[in-house]
Design an enzyme around this catalytic site. Structure first.
Site: not given
Ligand SMILES: C[S@@+](CC[C@H](N)C(=O)[O-])C[C@H]1O[C@@H](n2cnc3c(N)ncnc32)[C@H](O)[C@@H]1O
Length: 297
Positions: A58, A80, A193
């Protein structure tokens, strides 16, 4: 990179599973890549990445993590931008099934943890329906990774006795916190998100019972050398975010525990007076740490 030793579990399943099987069918490793810092990968994740024939990944999987995959391994980007959204999930499932049926070991790499807002369950259901074997490797989810690197303990005996992970998106991609009770005393909320809706989220949380003085932090690109943290309250955060170019991805942490960051922000070096902590990549390349603290409430 040096090969990691194979650890056998009590049933010896690793030998059977990772060595392929008599049917010639491959298998899928659903691997959590963590929030960005490659040092947060588990040993199991690294080993399976080294064994994979193809990596399906991804947008949120960091470059530093992908750099651990050997150059001769096929990489398929399914973020995406790679597919039209409506067909994306079906197409991803088809790719994994097709490659496994060709006898390949497929590493399906997902940002954070595959079972936390990662559609990991949906992908495994598709594999199970197709009779494809799979394994799951948990990853550090954004909530725990970002909280740790921002110096915000998600629970604390004096400030928070529970923590809730919430997605600010529904299936249709719209902000909807529903009718949840979000004013539970002593609870930390972590909103995934929600970065594009900070304004609405802060108003919605107040409408659902949170005081306007409740501390909030937005952690952007957490655990990486580009990590930024913007602090405020439910009343002040939206304008602070609007004043800054924040980028993505970003996570909101709401609760009294956010105040502890003042003393505990080890990664940015602002909490204890230490110098900013270099990430693995910075340590290896000699690049100075770029971790920034943007605003203090
Ligand atoms: C589709 S979700 C996936 C979450 C992922 N499976 C997890 O366990 O972290 C994506 C969201 O995770 C958060 N996110 C993922 N990586 C991040 C990072 N390095 N810093 C801040 N937010 C993060 C954000 O809110 C982003 O919009």
């Amino acid at each position: 990179m040096k090969e990691l030793p194979v650890y056998l579990n009590r049933t010896g399943r690793d030998v059977l599973v990772d060595g392929g099987d008599a049917t010639g069918l491959g298998e899928v490793y659903l691997v959590g890549a963590g929030p960005g810092d490659p040092e947060l990968l588990t040993l199991r994740a690294v080993r399976l990445l080294q064994q994979a024939d193809v990596v399906v990944h991804d947008r949120l999987v960091s470059r530093a993590v992908l750099d651990l995959v050997s150059e001769d391994v096929e990489r398929i980007f399914v973020g995406k931008q790679g597919f039209r959204d409506g067909h994306r999930q079906r197409r991803i499932n088809d790719i994994m099934i097709e490659k496994a049926r060709q006898g390949m070991r497929v590493a399906r790499l997902k940002g954070g943890d595959p079972f936390v807002f990662g559609r990991g369950g949906e992908e495994l259901e598709a594999l199970a329906n197709a009779g494809i074997r799979f394994q799951v490797v948990p990853g550090v989810t954004a909530a725990t990774g970002c909280a740790a690197y921002a110096g915000i303990p998600l629970t604390h005996r004096e400030h928070a006795q529970s923590v809730r992970f919430i997605t600010a998106h529904t299936r249709r991609g719209r902000l909807d916190l529903g009718r949840q009770r979000l004013d539970v005393a002593g609870e930390t909320l972590v909103l995934y998100m929600g970065l594009t809706h900070v304004d609405q989220l802060c108003s919605e949380l107040q409408r659902l019972g949170q005081p306007e003085t409740r501390p909030v932090a937005v952690v952007v690109q957490g655990t990486t050398g580009h990590q930024r943290v913007i602090e405020g309250t439910l009343a002040t955060l939206p304008s602070r975010v609007a004043e800054t170019t924040v980028g993505s991805p970003g996570l909101l942490i709401v609760g009294e525990v956010v105040r502890l960051r003042r003393r505990l922000a080890w990664f940015e070096g602002t909490g204890t007076g230490n110098a900013p902590f270099p990430t693995l990549v910075q340590a290896l390349t000699g690049t100075p740490a770029g971790n920034k603290r943007v605003e203090v409430a």
